[in-house]
Design an enzyme around this catalytic site. Structure first.
Site, PDB file in Angstrom:
ATOM      1  N   GLU A 188       0.825  -1.204   0.000  1.00  0.00           N
ATOM      2  CA  GLU A 188       0.000   0.000   0.000  1.00  0.00           C
ATOM      3  C   GLU A 188       0.862   1.258   0.000  1.00  0.00           C
ATOM      4  OE1 GLU A 188      -3.064   0.481  -0.631  1.00  0.00           O
ATOM      5  OE2 GLU A 188      -3.598  -1.620  -0.706  1.00  0.00           O
ATOM      6  N   ASP A 197      -9.608   5.565  -2.715  1.00  0.00           N
ATOM      7  CA  ASP A 197      -8.516   6.159  -3.495  1.00  0.00           C
ATOM      8  C   ASP A 197      -9.118   6.728  -4.785  1.00  0.00           C
ATOM      9  OD1 ASP A 197      -9.095   3.984  -5.051  1.00  0.00           O
ATOM     10  OD2 ASP A 197      -7.082   3.125  -5.010  1.00  0.00           O
ATOM     11  N   CYS A 203     -18.237  -0.831 -19.702  1.00  0.00           N
ATOM     12  CA  CYS A 203     -19.526  -1.007 -19.007  1.00  0.00           C
ATOM     13  C   CYS A 203     -20.198  -2.331 -19.382  1.00  0.00           C
ATOM     14  CB  CYS A 203     -20.452   0.156 -19.321  1.00  0.00           C
ATOM     15  SG  CYS A 203     -19.760   1.747 -18.828  1.00  0.00           S
ATOM     16  N   CYS A 252     -13.752  -0.077 -14.820  1.00  0.00           N
ATOM     17  CA  CYS A 252     -14.250   1.307 -14.756  1.00  0.00           C
ATOM     18  C   CYS A 252     -13.057   2.256 -14.867  1.00  0.00           C
ATOM     19  CB  CYS A 252     -15.026   1.522 -13.453  1.00  0.00           C
ATOM     20  SG  CYS A 252     -16.043   3.003 -13.502  1.00  0.00           S
ATOM     21  N   TYR A 311      -5.874   6.772   4.533  1.00  0.00           N
ATOM     22  CA  TYR A 311      -6.045   5.826   3.429  1.00  0.00           C
ATOM     23  C   TYR A 311      -5.324   4.502   3.728  1.00  0.00           C
ATOM     24  CZ  TYR A 311      -5.487   3.187  -0.715  1.00  0.00           C
ATOM     25  OH  TYR A 311      -5.486   2.118  -1.568  1.00  0.00           O
ATOM     26  N   CYS A 317     -25.806   1.246 -12.509  1.00  0.00           N
ATOM     27  CA  CYS A 317     -24.929   2.423 -12.672  1.00  0.00           C
ATOM     28  C   CYS A 317     -25.698   3.611 -13.286  1.00  0.00           C
ATOM     29  CB  CYS A 317     -23.747   2.071 -13.549  1.00  0.00           C
ATOM     30  SG  CYS A 317     -22.643   3.480 -13.782  1.00  0.00           S
ATOM     31  N   CYS A 332     -19.290  -4.941 -16.899  1.00  0.00           N
ATOM     32  CA  CYS A 332     -19.200  -4.466 -15.506  1.00  0.00           C
ATOM     33  C   CYS A 332     -20.307  -5.105 -14.661  1.00  0.00           C
ATOM     34  CB  CYS A 332     -19.347  -2.946 -15.479  1.00  0.00           C
ATOM     35  SG  CYS A 332     -19.404  -2.285 -13.799  1.00  0.00           S
TER      36      CYS A 332
HETATM   37  S1  SF4 Z   1     -21.237   0.555 -15.615  1.00  0.00           S
HETATM   38 FE1  SF4 Z   1     -20.724   2.284 -14.313  1.00  0.00          FE
HETATM   39  S2  SF4 Z   1     -19.440   1.431 -12.724  1.00  0.00           S
HETATM   40 FE2  SF4 Z   1     -19.499  -0.046 -14.389  1.00  0.00          FE
HETATM   41  S3  SF4 Z   1     -17.758   0.428 -15.725  1.00  0.00           S
HETATM   42 FE3  SF4 Z   1     -19.509   1.542 -16.526  1.00  0.00          FE
HETATM   43  S4  SF4 Z   1     -19.348   3.539 -15.543  1.00  0.00           S
HETATM   44 FE4  SF4 Z   1     -18.097   2.157 -14.330  1.00  0.00          FE
END
Ligand code: SF4
Length: 352
Positions: free
Chosen positions: A45, A146, A205, A198, A128, A214, A208
């Protein structure tokens, strides 16, 4: 989707796609009760602050091969650690690393405190790092925020307030998702999502795990978030370093003062970088020649233009600063990057 459903879907994704890291215990092993070594988590870290995983891997391997436990690191010479850190940048981290290791040994019997609060008492450990180590090494439900996590939260919840003003809101949102079960895996899952799916410019997306909930994706503005307040231009500073070579090949080096930029690192004698090129004189009288190429380097708060002067001196030369190091003991890799660039400029001008 409820907060618990969001964290569960991300953990499911992490179980299948967790990145392999030398300091990480994979989720399947963790499920069997294996926890990572807090020393390795803490070391990773500290190294990862402001630095990418790709840049850190080799350093991490070298550090853990040379100092496999915190007690070994605590007993190391400052100069050895600074030399091993050379090239990784943000050198205050290396100094803090040593202070932290020594405090763990002197004040905690060589065992890392097992809570976020306890970790915060270590020198060089801020909110952090304390949260990250508490979550990853000790499974405390601490929220780790972060730049990656801020980006993911801004998109998931469609926060349009620019950074840095949005930080408190993004932290609060991140806290609402932190689960009581598997918080360590969850912290690493959000980091992985931000680093691999992301991503800043082209979020993937379509693959994701949070594509349905989202909000930024639904609005079609995911790549525009997080917004940022315009940055102030970095000032340009100037300086000079003197690369002095003795006839037997020895190189004139000095250890920089412990405090300040590149503190405690090895380098060539030079001027202060905030007072221009002419505020200090050369470390000894010699036939100094300017290297034709000026060194350019960017630090966090400024750009640096560095003139490099080169000279050869006889064996009995007595410098006012620094000391000569035999050529066979001199490793350019032990220098911080800006000094390595100065060495390369000097060698390009005069490769003797
Ligand atoms: S759906 Fe939303 S959280 Fe997922 S990669 Fe796309 S912008 Fe990022």
């Amino acid at each position: 989707m409820k907060d618990s459903a969001l964290s569960a879907s991300l953990l499911g994704w992490y179980d299948r796609h967790a990145r392999s890291m030398p300091w990480r215990v994979p989720p399947a092993e963790r499920a069997r009760g294996v926890l990572p070594d807090p020393y390795r988590v803490w070391l990773s870290e500290v190294m990862l602050q402001q630095t990418t995983v790709a840049a850190v891997r080799d350093y991490f391997h070298r550090f853990t091969a040379r100092w496999p436990e915190v007690a070994a690191l605590a007993a190391a010479e400052d100069a050895e650690v600074m030399a091993e850190w050379a090239g990784l940048g943000y050198y205050a981290r290396a100094r803090n690393l040593l202070k932290g290791a020594r405090a763990v040994v002197a004040e905690h019997g060589g065992r890392f405190p097992g809570t976020r609060e306890g970790l915060l008492t270590l020198p060089g450990v801020g909110p952090y790092t304390a949260s990250a180590v508490a979550a990853i090494a000790f499974d405390e439900a601490a929220t780790v925020v972060d730049g990656n996590v801020e980006r993911v939260m801004a998109r998931l919840f469609l926060v349009e307030t620019p950074l840095p003003a949005a930080k408190p809101e993004l932290t609060r949102l991140a806290e609402t998702l932190t689960p009581e079960e598997r918080p360590g895996d969850y912290a690493q899952a959000v980091m992985d999502l931000g680093a691999t799916i992301c991503t800043p410019r082209k979020p993937a997306c379509g693959i994701c795990p949070w594509r349905e909930p989202c909000a930024a994706r639904a609005a079609g503005i995911q790549a525009e978030l997080p917004r940022r307040s315009p940055k102030a231009e970095k000032p340009v500073r100037e300086g000079t370093v003197w690369v002095c070579l003795r006839e037997d090949g020895a190189v004139l080096l000095e250890t920089r003062p412990a405090k300040g930029l590149l503190g405690g690192m090895l380098g060539f004698p030079g001027t202060d970088w905030d007072r221009g090129k002419t505020d200090a004189s050369a470390p000894l009288a010699a036939g100094w020649q300017a290297a034709p190429v000026e060194v350019r380097h960017t630090f966090t708060h400024f750009h640096l233009k560095l003139a490099v002067m080169v000279a050869h001196v006889p064996p009995d030369a007595q410098p006012a600063r620094g000391s000569f190091q035999p050529r066979e003991a001199f490793r350019p890799a032990d220098l911080p990057t800006v000094m390595r660039k100065a060495w390369e400029a000097a060698m390009a001008a005069d490769p003797r």
